[in-house]
Design a protein around this motif. Sequence first.
Motif, PDB file in Angstrom:
ATOM      1  N   LEU A 167       5.068   0.080   6.112  1.00 28.82           N
ATOM      2  CA  LEU A 167       4.961  -1.008   4.947  1.00 28.82           C
ATOM      3  C   LEU A 167       4.863  -2.472   5.405  1.00 28.82           C
ATOM      4  N   THR A 168       5.676  -2.702   6.440  1.00 34.74           N
ATOM      5  CA  THR A 168       5.709  -4.033   6.802  1.00 34.74           C
ATOM      6  C   THR A 168       4.808  -4.554   8.271  1.00 34.74           C
TER       7      THR A 168
ATOM      8  N   TRP B 280       0.789  -1.214   0.156  1.00 29.95           N
ATOM      9  CA  TRP B 280       0.042  -0.065  -0.044  1.00 29.95           C
ATOM     10  C   TRP B 280       1.183   1.266   0.097  1.00 29.95           C
ATOM     11  N   GLY B 281       0.362   2.288  -0.735  1.00 24.34           N
ATOM     12  CA  GLY B 281       1.087   3.552  -0.415  1.00 24.34           C
ATOM     13  C   GLY B 281       0.760   3.965   0.689  1.00 24.34           C
ATOM     14  N   THR B 282       1.824   4.868   1.399  1.00 20.58           N
ATOM     15  CA  THR B 282       1.751   5.310   2.941  1.00 20.58           C
ATOM     16  C   THR B 282       1.010   6.672   3.009  1.00 20.58           C
ATOM     17  N   GLY B 283       0.676   7.220   2.103  1.00 18.65           N
ATOM     18  CA  GLY B 283       0.143   8.722   1.991  1.00 18.65           C
ATOM     19  C   GLY B 283      -1.374   8.678   2.741  1.00 18.65           C
ATOM     20  N   SER B 284      -1.911   7.706   3.230  1.00 19.76           N
ATOM     21  CA  SER B 284      -3.366   8.054   3.758  1.00 19.76           C
ATOM     22  C   SER B 284      -3.818   6.760   4.670  1.00 19.76           C
TER      23      SER B 284
ATOM     24  N   ALA C  81       2.884  14.022   8.167  1.00 18.66           N
ATOM     25  CA  ALA C  81       4.287  13.799   7.607  1.00 18.66           C
ATOM     26  C   ALA C  81       4.707  15.016   6.977  1.00 18.66           C
TER      27      ALA C  81
ATOM     28  N   ASN D 289      14.209  15.861   8.265  1.00 17.39           N
ATOM     29  CA  ASN D 289      13.935  14.393   8.495  1.00 17.39           C
ATOM     30  C   ASN D 289      15.122  13.371   9.247  1.00 17.39           C
TER      31      ASN D 289
ATOM     32  N   GLN E 154       9.341  11.769   6.683  1.00 11.94           N
ATOM     33  CA  GLN E 154       8.619  12.778   5.593  1.00 11.94           C
ATOM     34  C   GLN E 154       8.060  11.998   4.330  1.00 11.94           C
ATOM     35  N   ASP E 155       8.525  10.741   4.259  1.00  8.37           N
ATOM     36  CA  ASP E 155       8.186   9.817   3.105  1.00  8.37           C
ATOM     37  C   ASP E 155       6.912   8.893   3.702  1.00  8.37           C
ATOM     38  N   ALA E 156       6.445   9.260   4.985  1.00  9.67           N
ATOM     39  CA  ALA E 156       5.355   8.596   5.363  1.00  9.67           C
ATOM     40  C   ALA E 156       5.631   7.050   5.764  1.00  9.67           C
ATOM     41  N   ARG E 157       6.689   6.421   5.611  1.00 11.78           N
ATOM     42  CA  ARG E 157       7.135   5.051   5.671  1.00 11.78           C
ATOM     43  C   ARG E 157       7.162   4.641   7.092  1.00 11.78           C
TER      44      ARG E 157
ATOM     45  N   ILE F 221      -0.969  12.209   6.883  1.00 10.98           N
ATOM     46  CA  ILE F 221      -0.694  13.572   6.023  1.00 10.98           C
ATOM     47  C   ILE F 221       0.022  14.310   7.050  1.00 10.98           C
TER      48      ILE F 221
END
Lengths: 396, 396
Positions: free
Chosen positions: B92-93, B27-31, B391, B115, B72-75, B389
């Motif tokens: 992510l994991t 999944w993307g981590t933006g939301s 981030a 960051n 900042q990459d929301a990871r 968001i």
Amino acid sequence: MKRYGYICLWFLFFFGYSSAMGAADQWGTGSLMIIVERENSSVVVVDSLKHEILGRISDLGVLHHASISFSQDARYAYIISRDGWLSKLDLLTLERVAKVKVGDSSIGLTVTQDNRYIAVSNYKPAVVKIIDAETFEDVAAIPVEREVNGETVPSRVVGMVDAPGNLLVFSLMDADGIWVVDAGSSDFPVIKKYWDIGKMPYDALLTPDGRYYIAGLYHSRHLAMLDLWELDKTKEIDLNNPNKKTAKMAVRKVPHLGGWSMAGGLFFAPVVAEARLPVYRSGSFELIKSISLAGMPMFAMASPDGRHVWVNFSGQNHRLVQVIDVATLEVVKTFDIGDRVFNMEFSPKGAYVYISSYKDNKVVVIAANKLQIIKKFDVNTPSGIFSTIRAHISGL
Amino acid sequence: MKRYGYICLWFLFFFGYSSAMGAADQWGTGSLMIIVERENSSVVVVDSLKHEILGRISDLGVLHHASISFSQDARYAYIISRDGWLSKLDLLTLERVAKVKVGDSSIGLTVTQDNRYIAVSNYKPAVVKIIDAETFEDVAAIPVEREVNGETVPSRVVGMVDAPGNLLVFSLMDADGIWVVDAGSSDFPVIKKYWDIGKMPYDALLTPDGRYYIAGLYHSRHLAMLDLWELDKTKEIDLNNPNKKTAKMAVRKVPHLGGWSMAGGLFFAPVVAEARLPVYRSGSFELIKSISLAGMPMFAMASPDGRHVWVNFSGQNHRLVQVIDVATLEVVKTFDIGDRVFNMEFSPKGAYVYISSYKDNKVVVIAANKLQIIKKFDVNTPSGIFSTIRAHISGL
């Protein structure tokens, strides 16, 4: 047996290796930069924390004036090519996962507030196409036209934005109109049509708060502003009464309204064909100052902290970027970036600025706080730069 | 041979399957929404587009008043527990990938603008800890104290924010001070110390433009405001002269300044122990209106489009959430969410609001445009809700 064993081991090694590589190659999608390679039909995806290219995605059509919007999770970039191909790029795997032809000549796009659809604005045919973001199916085509003396005149569509309330707002270049679509209804009705807002809208922006839609007009002296809270009528904003007017210069490029800025309660709006940047008070649009610059501003972009406005130029001094201090309204720094500076984009929280030098095949990274160039890397004919922070900003 | 072949096939199946699963589970981590399970020492991670729980990460310490900031990459989510454990969660994991003890009693944290570091504010010991975001090494400890009559008085640290210019700003609860640290220098010098800003700062916020740091004061009638562009001296803002004052009620909870809001040029600031929400003009801090509410506001949060302010309550009517229309400054909707409403958070572009009902072990999702509850799901003692968001927002 031995042979099978070896094959088996080889497979194990291969899958184990891919798997390990997969883990190492993972990234969050919150701070990626997608840079358009204008003459190469491709984009490169950059990690804007490490300033490293993660990979390239190719075969994306004609990318002159290509535009990109993002899914809200920043996993997918949607790119529209000038020749009407809409592509869906997976930013985790760096692959194109879907494409669809949406027009013969396309100019812009946006993702709806509910993240379900992509709306594409076309020059030709004169329709707004609605594409399902998940399946990439074509779900609607809104004809964009006006009755004039009993005849139906089709119009090019510009200034497409998504807006709060799950709205789509766009302007009719050949019909002097602004339309509002309800993207929350399954038939995408045009709920408002504003006519004769001024002559020939060519671009538009949504203010950062998502409230005001402002269209630039090619043949009128004012701007047209629509308050989306009211949805009443458009108002005229006159930006053409500056104190210090300089001589007109030949127009090379119409300033994109996407490059206008608000910062520190001020509004920075490049005017066509003049080597200055007028500064207005937000709200009243009273002229505060006209800042003399090295050339005709193309983009005037406020840093996310509102501390500086970064300006590049078309025509004369196209190699330069000038930085204006918002507190003093003076130029505090001039960078020589390279041949034909095209676009600028900030990393999250504004720590870095990415700037494309189209003719030098280079992207330059500047530490925004120190106003120092920290890195340059090779990109093939770079033009537009799109940070995934846009995924969360209405109107982008 | 056959046996090896089977094993080989089995392995192939297994790796092929994991690999396929891996792709499906990306999944993307933006939301993403990270929801603190207060009494369960855990968080759940939610996809805020599908409103589905992706997983749970456990064993995170005492999570009363736990706070989360993001890379900042929301990871990565960084979570600080009340008992001083800082954990790094890979979104992510869904695994904890690092932890470090940073204090005996910790209260807040932030990620620096570049960051690179996490700054943790402690109650005990009286230090600000600086942790390397990548290695999780302890790189600095800034003692927070004041000389009073020749004696060194240590102070609890509150209102920790990152700010543009790669600064850290925080308040000294027991020493009436505000300090500014340069996080861009390797020794993290305190470059400014402001004293006697008012009595007992208890929390602070950074305005959304990243320019003003405003501290709430427990024993003073004003707020202390620092202009980070000037870094000159703090100013007093008096919010305590309302037209319509209502009877005081017993204090249950001090309103968090993180829950104060700016929208439509207005400033919404809950006052301690009163069943109303005063509204001030931004900048001048002139009182516009005092809105009567169902209880004592705990949080007053503007929607990202600035159209509504959402308020929950401590004490009386703690089941309710009231929605104020910013255009009319009237309550337009009252929701009965559930026992003990604790926190609210918006999805990107404000399409949805997530609200935690602590005692009902439930999170309620509301479609913000239609003001309709669309989903409820089970979460163990939910309290704070943190969208990725954040981030990209200075001060969070």
